[in-house]
Design a protein around this motif. Structure first.
Motif, PDB file in Angstrom:
ATOM      1  N   PRO A  14       0.838  -1.206   0.000  1.00 33.52           N
ATOM      2  CA  PRO A  14       0.000   0.000   0.000  1.00 33.52           C
ATOM      3  C   PRO A  14       0.873   1.257   0.000  1.00 33.52           C
ATOM      4  O   PRO A  14       1.971   1.262   0.560  1.00 33.52           O
ATOM      5  N   GLN A  17      -0.063   7.061   1.594  1.00 33.97           N
ATOM      6  CA  GLN A  17      -1.377   7.633   1.887  1.00 33.97           C
ATOM      7  C   GLN A  17      -2.346   6.555   2.346  1.00 33.97           C
ATOM      8  O   GLN A  17      -3.151   6.769   3.266  1.00 33.97           O
ATOM      9  N   GLN A  18      -2.271   5.377   1.738  1.00 34.05           N
ATOM     10  CA  GLN A  18      -3.136   4.274   2.144  1.00 34.05           C
ATOM     11  C   GLN A  18      -2.784   3.818   3.560  1.00 34.05           C
ATOM     12  O   GLN A  18      -3.669   3.525   4.362  1.00 34.05           O
ATOM     13  N   GLN A  19      -1.491   3.759   3.864  1.00 36.72           N
ATOM     14  CA  GLN A  19      -1.066   3.382   5.212  1.00 36.72           C
ATOM     15  C   GLN A  19      -1.599   4.377   6.242  1.00 36.72           C
ATOM     16  O   GLN A  19      -2.083   3.994   7.305  1.00 36.72           O
ATOM     17  N   TYR A  21      -4.204   6.296   5.942  1.00 40.31           N
ATOM     18  CA  TYR A  21      -5.663   6.144   6.001  1.00 40.31           C
ATOM     19  C   TYR A  21      -6.047   4.950   6.868  1.00 40.31           C
ATOM     20  O   TYR A  21      -6.941   5.049   7.713  1.00 40.31           O
TER      21      TYR A  21
END
Length: 89
Positions: A14, A17-19, A21
């Motif tokens: 990921p 930004q995904q982490q 989130y």
């Protein structure tokens, strides 16, 4: 026969930004569960859910630069929850 030696397809990691989130979602879930536990400290199901979420958050926070500094506080919360569980047994 030697299929276990074959490399599995690379799993895409990921993005940062995904982490962040995922870590934020985990933090929100922790806050919600902590509020439920504050209302009823002897609720065993909430205690279990909170301990599971703390453990999930450890790995998520470690992967997120934004939340990495909160890991020590998370360990303190885990220890406090363990003490609450011990007292309720």
């Amino acid at each position: 026969m030697f299929g276990f030696l074959k490399k599995s397809p690379a799993v895409e990691q990921p993005s940062e930004q995904q982490q962040d989130y995922l870590a934020e979602l985990s933090r929100e879930k922790i806050t919600q569960l902590e509020q439920q536990l504050a209302i009823n400290p002897r609720d065993g199901e909430t205690q279990k859910q909170l301990m599971l979420e703390y453990n999930r958050a450890l790995s998520l926070f470690a992967k997120s630069r934004r939340y990495r500094n909160e890991i020590d506080a998370l360990f303190v919360k885990i220890d406090e929850l363990r003490n609450v569980v011990r007292q309720s047994i």
